[in-house]
Design a protein around this motif. Structure first.
Motif, mmCIF file in Angstrom:
data_model
loop_
_atom_site.group_PDB
_atom_site.id
_atom_site.type_symbol
_atom_site.label_atom_id
_atom_site.label_comp_id
_atom_site.label_asym_id
_atom_site.label_seq_id
_atom_site.Cartn_x
_atom_site.Cartn_y
_atom_site.Cartn_z
ATOM 1 N N ASP A 169 54.773 39.383 50.478
ATOM 2 C CA ASP A 169 55.177 40.357 49.455
ATOM 3 C C ASP A 169 55.416 39.676 48.119
ATOM 4 N N LYS A 170 56.052 38.507 48.161
ATOM 5 C CA LYS A 170 56.294 37.766 46.920
ATOM 6 C C LYS A 170 54.986 37.261 46.326
ATOM 7 N N ILE A 171 54.073 36.801 47.178
ATOM 8 C CA ILE A 171 52.763 36.357 46.694
ATOM 9 C C ILE A 171 52.023 37.520 46.049
ATOM 10 N N GLU A 172 52.069 38.690 46.679
ATOM 11 C CA GLU A 172 51.403 39.872 46.125
ATOM 12 C C GLU A 172 52.055 40.303 44.813
ATOM 13 N N ASN A 174 53.525 38.348 42.668
ATOM 14 C CA ASN A 174 53.059 37.387 41.659
ATOM 15 C C ASN A 174 51.633 37.693 41.216
ATOM 16 N N ARG A 175 50.796 38.098 42.156
ATOM 17 C CA ARG A 175 49.413 38.448 41.811
ATOM 18 C C ARG A 175 49.387 39.630 40.853
ATOM 19 N N ARG A 176 50.209 40.639 41.129
ATOM 20 C CA ARG A 176 50.247 41.813 40.253
ATOM 21 C C ARG A 176 50.836 41.473 38.890
ATOM 22 N N MET A 177 51.855 40.625 38.878
ATOM 23 C CA MET A 177 52.422 40.187 37.608
ATOM 24 C C MET A 177 51.378 39.455 36.782
ATOM 25 N N ASN A 178 50.595 38.615 37.439
ATOM 26 C CA ASN A 178 49.552 37.875 36.715
ATOM 27 C C ASN A 178 48.486 38.810 36.162
ATOM 28 N N ALA A 179 48.153 39.848 36.922
ATOM 29 C CA ALA A 179 47.178 40.823 36.420
ATOM 30 C C ALA A 179 47.708 41.505 35.164
ATOM 31 N N THR A 180 49.006 41.796 35.147
ATOM 32 C CA THR A 180 49.633 42.404 33.969
ATOM 33 C C THR A 180 49.628 41.441 32.787
ATOM 34 N N GLU A 399 49.760 30.452 20.158
ATOM 35 C CA GLU A 399 51.221 30.410 20.331
ATOM 36 C C GLU A 399 51.721 31.641 21.090
ATOM 37 N N ARG A 400 51.135 32.800 20.798
ATOM 38 C CA ARG A 400 51.567 34.037 21.447
ATOM 39 C C ARG A 400 51.056 34.126 22.887
ATOM 40 N N VAL A 401 49.859 33.628 23.121
ATOM 41 C CA VAL A 401 49.243 33.780 24.435
ATOM 42 C C VAL A 401 49.625 32.643 25.388
ATOM 43 N N SER A 402 49.934 31.473 24.845
ATOM 44 C CA SER A 402 50.270 30.329 25.699
ATOM 45 C C SER A 402 51.398 30.617 26.688
ATOM 46 N N PRO A 403 52.488 31.287 26.276
ATOM 47 C CA PRO A 403 53.538 31.599 27.263
ATOM 48 C C PRO A 403 53.038 32.497 28.394
ATOM 49 N N LEU A 404 52.083 33.367 28.097
ATOM 50 C CA LEU A 404 51.517 34.219 29.141
ATOM 51 C C LEU A 404 50.723 33.378 30.133
ATOM 52 N N VAL A 405 49.922 32.445 29.593
ATOM 53 C CA VAL A 405 49.145 31.553 30.451
ATOM 54 C C VAL A 405 50.067 30.671 31.287
ATOM 55 N N GLU A 406 51.147 30.178 30.668
ATOM 56 C CA GLU A 406 52.098 29.335 31.393
ATOM 57 C C GLU A 406 52.792 30.119 32.499
ATOM 58 N N ALA A 407 53.113 31.388 32.245
ATOM 59 C CA ALA A 407 53.742 32.226 33.266
ATOM 60 C C ALA A 407 52.779 32.471 34.426
ATOM 61 N N ILE A 408 51.503 32.690 34.108
ATOM 62 C CA ILE A 408 50.496 32.867 35.154
ATOM 63 C C ILE A 408 50.401 31.610 36.007
ATOM 64 N N THR A 409 50.356 30.455 35.354
ATOM 65 C CA THR A 409 50.287 29.185 36.077
ATOM 66 C C THR A 409 51.508 28.987 36.950
ATOM 67 N N VAL A 414 54.083 28.944 42.383
ATOM 68 C CA VAL A 414 55.041 29.473 43.358
ATOM 69 C C VAL A 414 54.300 30.082 44.545
ATOM 70 N N SER A 415 53.242 30.837 44.261
ATOM 71 C CA SER A 415 52.485 31.483 45.330
ATOM 72 C C SER A 415 51.827 30.458 46.241
ATOM 73 N N MET A 416 51.340 29.363 45.677
ATOM 74 C CA MET A 416 50.744 28.301 46.492
ATOM 75 C C MET A 416 51.766 27.726 47.457
ATOM 76 N N ARG A 417 52.973 27.492 46.960
ATOM 77 C CA ARG A 417 54.014 26.907 47.811
ATOM 78 C C ARG A 417 54.451 27.888 48.885
ATOM 79 N N LEU A 418 54.585 29.167 48.503
ATOM 80 C CA LEU A 418 54.939 30.176 49.493
ATOM 81 C C LEU A 418 53.835 30.318 50.545
ATOM 82 N N GLY A 419 52.591 30.255 50.097
ATOM 83 C CA GLY A 419 51.476 30.333 51.030
ATOM 84 C C GLY A 419 51.466 29.163 51.994
#
Length: 448
Positions: A169-172, A174-180, A399-409, A414-419
């Motif tokens: 559920d947490k992995i999913e 994170n996937r949805r958050m990344n899509a957003t 500058e505006r998009v980098s935090p989004l990319v960092e959050a996705i990463t 986190v998802s890799m470790r949970l997996g």
């Protein structure tokens, strides 16, 4: 959890099921919209991907005569591929060929536990052992029914399902958050570099809304004509090749390809999603020598040079190389590795989004060669023209998009470790080597 096995039951799958729904041998009339059709090709890695095929609501009752799937039911692919498993949610769906729906008996087998049991290596091995076919493995319903399942009492099943389910559920999530987050980055790019909204705001053609003065001050209030149409006054139309170098990968030798998992993975066009982005399935393993220049790094930007479909579904689309706890990704000849020139004002995020626009897509398909297999090249991609603004505009975008990319990463990490935790726990829990003793605790407490 302790090392022991407690009152486990073994019986054939057919004796554990309240319902087995099989639609093999039937082909529904498909539509462009309506009730989603769950096909074998969208059941992957424990989840159902976004459906691309539908049936008309008026055809539903007639088509689903053999049984209506319910929320919580487990779906299993029986061929092409064999053994992919997922669980249905509350959405109304229709079943396609090569997909069987399983529903455990209410007081005997928990459906979520059943999902993980079917994913487990021992059951996957049993499915393959009972399968037939040479090029494509498939299992008949009669053989599936004979597969022996082993499971603990229902309370322990539910506790195991709760632990593994919480991780997924947490992995999913994170996937949805990344899509957003990816949608947000794409929306910013479109507003600034496709629709040029800041220019329209400065010209009084649209309200400012949430645009800040710093951003607006970097854009003019007028447009100029160009070969791309109206662009902001003072901007230039330039080929992508002025800003990037695109290098082909290496033609790795087939004699070193491996069917068994290895540390080294050759990335291919099959690892690119339609529309751009990385896909972690269809991995091609390699066990031969590798030169350092063809070892990819997390964050490297790639584009596809070849696509096997007539429509060129993924041709030219971009993806960033993800981090991995398991694999070292290699750069093969069908992919281009994008390097931003040191003297360019644009950044990797800008190029990535530029390679997802409809105009870029038209350029790639329009210059592609081949009929059955579509090909592009670094030269053709570098010829694509873009509107380039001032260094300050591009710096602010990064500058505006980098935090989004960092959050996705960060979410991916986190998802890799949970997996990895899930993959370690799953065989131990489903074999009885680890038994959940305190089923009243939350999954997080049990894992800790």
């Amino acid at each position: 959890m302790v090392d022991s096995q407690n009152e486990w039951t073994q019986m054939p799958l057919e004796d554990c099921m309240e319902a087995i729904i099989d639609y093999r041998g039937k082909t529904p009339k498909k539509t462009s919209a309506g009730i989603p059709l769950v096909t074998a090709k969208i059941i992957k890695r424990g989840r159902i991907e976004e459906p691309a095929e539908f049936i008309a609501p008026s055809d539903y009752d007639d088509w689903m005569r053999r049984g209506i799937p319910e929320p919580g039911d487990v779906v299993l692919t029986t061929e092409a591929p064999l053994g992919e498993v997922a669980q249905l949610d509350e959405r109304k769906i229709a079943l396609a060929q090569r997909v069987i729906t399983l529903r455990g008996k209410e007081h005997l087998l928990d459906n979520t536990f059943l999902k993980y049991l079917l994913i487990s290596e021992p059951i996957q091995d049993k499915l393959k052992a009972r399968a037939s076919g040479t090029t494509v493995l498939g299992i008949k319903q009669s053989e599936l029914r004979k597969v022996t399942l082993s499971f603990p009492p229902l309370p322990e099943q539910r506790a195991i399902a709760s632990i593994l389910g919480a991780l997924d559920d947490k992995i999913e999530l994170n996937r949805r958050m990344n899509a957003t987050l990816e949608s947000l980055a794409r929306a910013i790019f479109k507003s600034w570099f496709v629709d040029f909204d800041p220019v329209k705001i400065n010209a009084g053609q649209m309200p400012a809304d949430s645009y800040d003065p710093t951003l607006l001050s970097l854009f003019p209030s007028t447009f100029q004509d160009s070969e791309l149409g109206p662009i902001p006054e003072g901007w230039n139309v330039e080929p992508v090749g002025k800003h990037v170098v695109i290098k082909h990968g290496y033609a790795f030798k087939g004699e070193f390809f491996s069917k068994e998992p290895r540390r080294d993975v050759l990335l291919t066009p099959g690892n690119f999603a339609i529309g751009g982005g990385f896909k972690g399935d269809k991995l091609k393993y390699y066990e031969g020598p590798v030169e350092e220049e063809y070892i990819l790094l997390p964050g490297d930007l790639l584009v596809t040079m070849t696509d096997l479909s007539k429509a060129g579904d993924t041709l030219g689309y971009p993806a960033f190389v993800p981090e991995s706890l398991k694999y070292r990704y290699l750069h093969n000849q069908r992919l281009g590795r994008v390097f931003i020139n040191d003297d360019s004002p644009v950044g990797a995020a800008f190029i990535h989004e530029s390679f997802r626009t409809s105009r870029y897509r038209s350029h790639v398909l329009g210059t592609a060669s081949g009929s059955t297999v579509k090909h592009s090249s670094p030269t053709r991609i570098r010829d694509h023209e873009i509107a380039v603004g001032t260094p300050e505009v591009h710096a602010l975008f990064e500058e505006r998009v980098s935090p989004l990319v960092e959050a996705i990463t960060r979410n991916d990490r986190v998802s890799m470790r949970l997996g990895a935790i899930r993959d370690r726990l799953l065989p131990e829990l489903l074999s009885g080597r680890l038994v959940v003793m305190n089923s009243k605790g939350t999954p997080e407490q049990l894992i800790a």
